[in-house]
Design a protein around this motif. Sequence first.
Motif, PDB file in Angstrom:
ATOM      1  N   GLY A   6       0.799  -1.212   0.000  1.00 27.30           N
ATOM      2  CA  GLY A   6       0.000   0.000   0.000  1.00 27.30           C
ATOM      3  C   GLY A   6       0.834   1.267   0.000  1.00 27.30           C
ATOM      4  O   GLY A   6       0.360   2.324   0.441  1.00 27.30           O
ATOM      5  N   VAL A   7       2.078   1.185  -0.500  1.00 24.46           N
ATOM      6  CA  VAL A   7       2.972   2.345  -0.529  1.00 24.46           C
ATOM      7  C   VAL A   7       3.769   2.335  -1.825  1.00 24.46           C
ATOM      8  O   VAL A   7       3.881   1.310  -2.496  1.00 24.46           O
ATOM      9  N   LYS A   8       4.335   3.491  -2.174  1.00 26.69           N
ATOM     10  CA  LYS A   8       5.258   3.572  -3.295  1.00 26.69           C
ATOM     11  C   LYS A   8       6.674   3.368  -2.759  1.00 26.69           C
ATOM     12  O   LYS A   8       7.125   4.064  -1.852  1.00 26.69           O
ATOM     13  N   LEU A   9       7.377   2.402  -3.315  1.00 26.17           N
ATOM     14  CA  LEU A   9       8.746   2.111  -2.889  1.00 26.17           C
ATOM     15  C   LEU A   9       9.772   2.870  -3.722  1.00 26.17           C
ATOM     16  O   LEU A   9      10.889   3.119  -3.256  1.00 26.17           O
ATOM     17  N   PHE A  10       9.402   3.231  -4.962  1.00 27.69           N
ATOM     18  CA  PHE A  10      10.321   3.924  -5.863  1.00 27.69           C
ATOM     19  C   PHE A  10       9.655   5.137  -6.489  1.00 27.69           C
ATOM     20  O   PHE A  10       8.437   5.180  -6.667  1.00 27.69           O
ATOM     21  N   LEU A  11      10.482   6.104  -6.842  1.00 31.37           N
ATOM     22  CA  LEU A  11      10.072   7.248  -7.641  1.00 31.37           C
ATOM     23  C   LEU A  11      10.938   7.295  -8.887  1.00 31.37           C
ATOM     24  O   LEU A  11      12.123   6.959  -8.840  1.00 31.37           O
ATOM     25  N   GLN A  12      10.347   7.674 -10.005  1.00 31.70           N
ATOM     26  CA  GLN A  12      11.106   7.788 -11.242  1.00 31.70           C
ATOM     27  C   GLN A  12      11.965   9.043 -11.204  1.00 31.70           C
ATOM     28  O   GLN A  12      11.506  10.128 -10.859  1.00 31.70           O
ATOM     29  N   LYS A  13      13.258   8.915 -11.533  1.00 31.86           N
ATOM     30  CA  LYS A  13      14.173  10.046 -11.586  1.00 31.86           C
ATOM     31  C   LYS A  13      14.981   9.921 -12.860  1.00 31.86           C
ATOM     32  O   LYS A  13      16.020   9.248 -12.903  1.00 31.86           O
ATOM     33  N   GLY A  14      14.487  10.567 -13.925  1.00 34.48           N
ATOM     34  CA  GLY A  14      15.111  10.390 -15.231  1.00 34.48           C
ATOM     35  C   GLY A  14      14.901   8.965 -15.696  1.00 34.48           C
ATOM     36  O   GLY A  14      13.787   8.448 -15.685  1.00 34.48           O
ATOM     37  N   ARG A  15      15.993   8.313 -16.081  1.00 34.12           N
ATOM     38  CA  ARG A  15      15.911   6.911 -16.493  1.00 34.12           C
ATOM     39  C   ARG A  15      16.075   5.957 -15.312  1.00 34.12           C
ATOM     40  O   ARG A  15      15.904   4.753 -15.471  1.00 34.12           O
ATOM     41  N   ASN A  16      16.402   6.498 -14.186  1.00 37.64           N
ATOM     42  CA  ASN A  16      16.646   5.664 -13.011  1.00 37.64           C
ATOM     43  C   ASN A  16      15.472   5.710 -12.038  1.00 37.64           C
ATOM     44  O   ASN A  16      14.558   6.536 -12.181  1.00 37.64           O
ATOM     45  N   LEU A  17      15.535   4.837 -11.054  1.00 34.22           N
ATOM     46  CA  LEU A  17      14.554   4.817  -9.980  1.00 34.22           C
ATOM     47  C   LEU A  17      15.228   5.241  -8.686  1.00 34.22           C
ATOM     48  O   LEU A  17      16.396   4.941  -8.453  1.00 34.22           O
ATOM     49  N   GLN A  18      14.480   5.921  -7.847  1.00 33.49           N
ATOM     50  CA  GLN A  18      14.998   6.382  -6.564  1.00 33.49           C
ATOM     51  C   GLN A  18      14.083   5.889  -5.454  1.00 33.49           C
ATOM     52  O   GLN A  18      12.859   5.974  -5.569  1.00 33.49           O
TER      53      GLN A  18
END
Length: 300
Positions: free
Chosen positions: A44-56
């Motif tokens: 029920g949470v977001k583990l990653f955020l998109q940062k350009g071509r990478n994930l954060q």
Amino acid sequence: MELRQLYYFVKVARKEHVTQAAEELHVAQSAVSRQIHQLEEELGVKLFLQKGRNLQLTPVGHLFLKRAEVILADLDRAVVEIHEFLDPEKGEIRLGFPHSLGVSLIPQVVAAFRKHHPNVKFRFRQGMYPSLIRDMVKGEIDLAFISPFPDEHEHVCGQVLLTEELYAILPPTHALAGESSIQLNQLKDETFVLFSEGYSLRPIVWEACQEAGFTPKIGFEGEETETIRGLVAAGMGVSLLPEMALHHTGILQPAKVRVEQPHVTRNIGIIHRSNEKLSLVAKVFHGFLLHYFNEKKHEE
């Protein structure tokens, strides 16, 4: 929640890239993305955020990563313990060490050990001092060669195995190349070739120069002993390297000169987690190391 989801999550978190994680896992990128999505839905949470071509990693992603790494490390340890219970001579040792020891010392020690324990497997991890300590604390390695040896640490303990002398290395055409020994301050006007920030040999050389009364002028930086040695041999500057890094032959070789003042050395030790017993096979290897280096001292 599936174990596979944890493996995929940790791999993506470390690579910060789904495609690279999928390549290392030898699965389709879509499969990794699907498992991560299902894991996020279940939590029920977001583990990653998109940062350009990478994930954060998100803040909660960082929190979950710490727990997931512990779970997977414990699972790996459980598998090893089961194998050791069935046959201690077929266990696995996860061994860490700095790059400077990988050329000769580690191959020699492991080869000597496997003469008596041929079925023991090794999983190696090279790294700089901070990463070796971190991997040890996180339970990702069982034993680690390390230099300098940590005098006090909350989570690791061990023993010093040997003290190694550092020599000045000079271009073959250098005016001091034919000397049997020098004072370090004789190099105060030279350009130095040093290891990059984070490598344990860099502060040893830096502090020795400070003790000799000067601050080294850095012309080049490198991350491998072969690079340092080659640059010096090619006339790019001077440096200090441990003796075991100089036992090589080739076209480009620097001159090796003993440093009398100050006498420059480094301690190399073996560490393990202080709050955890070694596995049976790691304990056997640890005992072998203490005996091996004790015998080496008596031979000198």
